[in-house]
Design an enzyme around this catalytic site. Structure first.
Site, mmCIF file in Angstrom:
data_model
loop_
_atom_site.group_PDB
_atom_site.id
_atom_site.type_symbol
_atom_site.label_atom_id
_atom_site.label_comp_id
_atom_site.label_asym_id
_atom_site.label_seq_id
_atom_site.Cartn_x
_atom_site.Cartn_y
_atom_site.Cartn_z
ATOM 1 N N SER A 70 -36.895 39.603 -25.825
ATOM 2 C CA SER A 70 -35.872 40.414 -25.164
ATOM 3 C C SER A 70 -36.018 41.888 -25.514
ATOM 4 O O SER A 70 -36.547 42.255 -26.571
ATOM 5 C CB SER A 70 -34.475 39.953 -25.576
ATOM 6 O OG SER A 70 -34.273 38.596 -25.269
HETATM 7 N N1 SAH Z 1 -34.702 35.006 -28.435
HETATM 8 C C1 SAH Z 1 -36.060 35.189 -27.943
HETATM 9 C C2 SAH Z 1 -36.077 35.498 -26.456
HETATM 10 C C3 SAH Z 1 -36.732 34.393 -25.774
HETATM 11 S S1 SAH Z 1 -36.715 34.371 -24.012
HETATM 12 C C4 SAH Z 1 -36.785 36.222 -28.758
HETATM 13 O O1 SAH Z 1 -36.189 36.851 -29.628
HETATM 14 O O2 SAH Z 1 -37.990 36.398 -28.557
HETATM 15 C C5 SAH Z 1 -35.790 32.881 -23.744
HETATM 16 C C6 SAH Z 1 -36.372 31.623 -24.316
HETATM 17 O O3 SAH Z 1 -35.483 30.562 -23.955
HETATM 18 C C7 SAH Z 1 -37.740 31.217 -23.777
HETATM 19 O O4 SAH Z 1 -38.636 31.059 -24.835
HETATM 20 C C8 SAH Z 1 -37.481 29.891 -23.064
HETATM 21 O O5 SAH Z 1 -38.539 28.972 -23.152
HETATM 22 C C9 SAH Z 1 -36.249 29.389 -23.775
HETATM 23 N N2 SAH Z 1 -35.424 28.420 -23.046
HETATM 24 C C10 SAH Z 1 -35.088 28.405 -21.735
HETATM 25 N N3 SAH Z 1 -34.295 27.353 -21.470
HETATM 26 C C11 SAH Z 1 -34.126 26.690 -22.632
HETATM 27 C C12 SAH Z 1 -33.406 25.510 -23.005
HETATM 28 N N4 SAH Z 1 -32.698 24.810 -22.130
HETATM 29 N N5 SAH Z 1 -33.447 25.118 -24.294
HETATM 30 C C13 SAH Z 1 -34.164 25.813 -25.220
HETATM 31 N N6 SAH Z 1 -34.860 26.925 -24.929
HETATM 32 C C14 SAH Z 1 -34.838 27.358 -23.655
#
Ligand code: SAH
Length: 224
Positions: A70
């Protein structure tokens, strides 16, 4: 660039990080504890080495498998709304790179994090461990939360959801004389844009909801 240099947190990175913190402050992030956490976590270690030069720009960056780390402003904003106190139990949904989890650790939280894409989770897990951050992780669909460690003082969803998953509300801590009610920070909307929502548990079936600014996240994928 020598790959090992991405592991060291030399003065160049520290200086860029300070500048990022200053820009977040100008953009309205007023929580000094959150800013201090961002000042401490080496974001450049969480991004693809090919994107190292952009690690301290205020932008989201690809981390593979169509996902992103993000934007720092978004991380700061969500973390500010979560209002973490040392010792709080926090659940993150969407581990991704692990960066947000590291920020939560810096604030003194006991962190649990769920990710549905195994390669991302494995990478984040190793990285967090190497940096000395203690995060308990699980591979799977986080839209049903993680009942085993509930209730949580905070739940942060880092992917955009269509609606608030009801089970997450039930995993928020009930307020009592020693604890505040749990807080859920979740972007809600369609594929194009979401608004940040802060939901605070005030009682068994009593939830206070605030709708904040607009953002754009990768989608929260719910397994049927
Ligand atoms: N917090 C992360 C941002 C990741 S982007 C960071 O600091 O880098 C969002 C993430 O959510 C992605 O990796 C995606 O695979 C995950 N995601 C999407 N739907 C999800 C679900 N139902 N359960 C777990 N993870 C999920």
């Amino acid at each position: 660039m020598d790959p090992s240099s991405s592991r060291t947190d030399d003065w160049q990175f520290r200086r860029r990080r300070s500048r990022l913190v200053e820009s977040l402050r100008r953009k309205g992030i007023v929580d000094e504890r959150v800013l201090a956490a961002i000042e401490r976590v080496p974001r450049h270690v969480f991004v693809d080495p090919a994107l190292l030069s952009r690690a301290y720009h205020d932008e989201a960056l690809p981390i593979g498998l169509n996902q992103t780390i993000s934007q720092p402003f978004t991380v700061a904003y969500q973390t500010m709304l979560l209002d973490v106190r040392p010792g709080d139990r926090v659940l993150e949904i969407g581990t991704g790179s692990g960066y947000q989890a590291a920020i939560l650790c810096e604030l003194g939280a006991e962190v649990y994090s769920v990710e549905r894409l195994k390669p991302l989770l494995e990478r984040a897990r190793h990285l967090l461990k190497r940096l000395g951050y203690r995060v308990t992780t699980r591979h799977g669909d986080g839209s049903c939360g993680w009942a085993a460690f509930a209730p949580y003082d905070g739940i942060i969803v880092t992917a955009g959801a269509r609606e608030v998953p009801e089970v997450l509300l039930q995993q928020l801590r009930l307020p009592d004389e020693h604890h505040r009610g749990g807080r859920l920070v979740i972007p809600i909307g369609d594929a194009e844009s979401q608004t940040m929502n802060l939901i605070i548990r005030r009682g068994e079936d009593d939830f206070e909801r605030h709708e904040m600014d607009g953002f754009r996240f990768v989608p929260l994928i719910r397994e049927e």
